[in-house]
Design a protein around this motif. Sequence first.
Motif, short mmCIF file in Angstrom:
data_model
loop_
_atom_site.label_atom_id
_atom_site.label_comp_id
_atom_site.label_asym_id
_atom_site.label_seq_id
_atom_site.Cartn_x
_atom_site.Cartn_y
_atom_site.Cartn_z
N ASN A 15 0.85 -1.19 0.00
CA ASN A 15 0.00 0.00 0.00
C ASN A 15 0.89 1.24 0.00
N PHE A 24 -4.64 -8.17 2.54
CA PHE A 24 -5.76 -7.55 1.83
C PHE A 24 -7.06 -8.27 2.13
N ILE A 241 -9.15 -0.61 -4.30
CA ILE A 241 -7.79 -0.39 -4.81
C ILE A 241 -7.81 0.61 -5.94
N ARG A 282 -8.95 2.28 -0.31
CA ARG A 282 -8.21 1.76 0.85
C ARG A 282 -6.74 1.49 0.50
N TRP A 283 -6.52 0.99 -0.72
CA TRP A 283 -5.16 0.71 -1.19
C TRP A 283 -4.86 1.60 -2.38
N TRP A 284 -3.67 2.18 -2.41
CA TRP A 284 -3.15 2.87 -3.59
C TRP A 284 -1.90 2.11 -4.01
N MET A 285 -1.91 1.61 -5.24
CA MET A 285 -0.81 0.75 -5.71
C MET A 285 -0.21 1.33 -6.97
#
Length: 504
Positions: A15, A24, A241, A282-285
Amino acid sequence: MSDDQHIPAPLRLFNSLTRTTEAFAPIEDNHARVYSCGPTVYNYAHIGNLRAYVFTDTLRRTLLWKGLAVTHIINITDVGHLTSDADAGDDKMEAAARASAKSIWDIAAHYTQAFKQNIADLNILSPSEWTVATDYVPQMIEFAEKIAPTHCYELDSGLYFDSSTVPDYGALAGGRDDAAHARIDPVAGKRNPSDFAIWRKSPPGEQRQMEWDSPWGRGAPGWHLECSVMSQARLGQPFDIHTGGIDHREIHHPNEIAQNQAFHACCGTEIGAAEAGFTGARWWMHNNFLVDRQGKMSKSKGGFTTLFTLIDAGVHPLAYRLLCLGAHYRSELEFSADNLAAALTRLKRLVMAVEGLKARAEGVTWQSPRLDYLRANLHPKLAPLLEQFDAAISDDLMTPRALPLLEEAVAMKKVPVDEKLCLIAAFDQALGLNLLTLTRADLRLTPRDAQITPEEIEAELQRRTAARTEKDFALSDEIRDALIARGVEVMDGDPLRWDWRLTL
């Protein structure tokens, strides 16, 4: 195998928000919602751009591997993206239209179709939906109206977001970087260097091809606004994501997050105030750069390499996909003719081996079953490979560890061929190399500028075969060298006998 060994590995993803790898779990049970920043369709995508979509496809395939349903959105930016990613300069689409003397709509349609062809050629799963920026302008205006009273201010050039009105602006990039934003073209009246345009007014006396009426004057939306609006419209907020290239981590995505915080401070039902913990996803990838020997691949440098360039040179596009899978998505990937040639050779070996297995399995029914069935019924020699493969891709998409396990499965001796093919098919669902349908002949693409036809090559190879039969090895070598000089590699021992040499 013990019951403990049957337990799937937990999926862990890096993340960018926390700079840590975390377990996750989707917000909704068994359903992951993913948004990917798509192309600005003013030019062809170069292969560095396309690395981002191989990464995103690997993520999606891994989520599917783990048994999750996936809703995946990719946007098409056909307005609002400026010639600098740092919110400066002219609109890329308007600039391209002026340079080509074509309609901006025609340019967008042409390059959108070209991008979708790239996606298909790389065996990337089509998104659940393509969203097009110009289809969402009314929603963008509505979004901006809601945040403007508290978080924006108006200048002669447009409506700007005040980055000081949200907490921890720039946390995704590692903190507010006013030095970096100071390099943005100055705009008279901006309160902070990091402030950015929500709506850009058309200059007096100038009419753009793409412009709309708004409360702040006729003009066009800012690039950052588009992704906040489209992701929220199609996935809701928060969603699971958000993906993009690492270049988006410094300005574009922090600006998206700021807008998301502002919107939920004004309008959120679950969240009543802009707070550092809310970012929209919630997640930045982020995937890292593709680099050549001259540095990061970039359209601004000119002469960039596209997937069409590789195909025209006789390189199958899945060789490029395999090259990408051979490096972890968060690592820089060096591109060179040698590296690409090695990936093509690796792909050929896999395809030829799988073709041999399929020939041996003729008349045997086999398919890629559910993973739980495989775990319960797979041959004892193959079962550990399944668990190791699952552990590899579950560890933040560690494809460099997964690929050798595929090759080990292909080479495994003394196991039923149908079970081996089932396992290969399962692995390939995650890797996307199309191994069960691709043939060795498919990989032999004729370069666009070839000075010799396949029929001429076959005729020369027949002459060479006759010379070798008559033990005239001098003539045999002469024919071989003449073919090499014309870009044809003679592949002694290969049933197809010849191939094209890379000349990138």
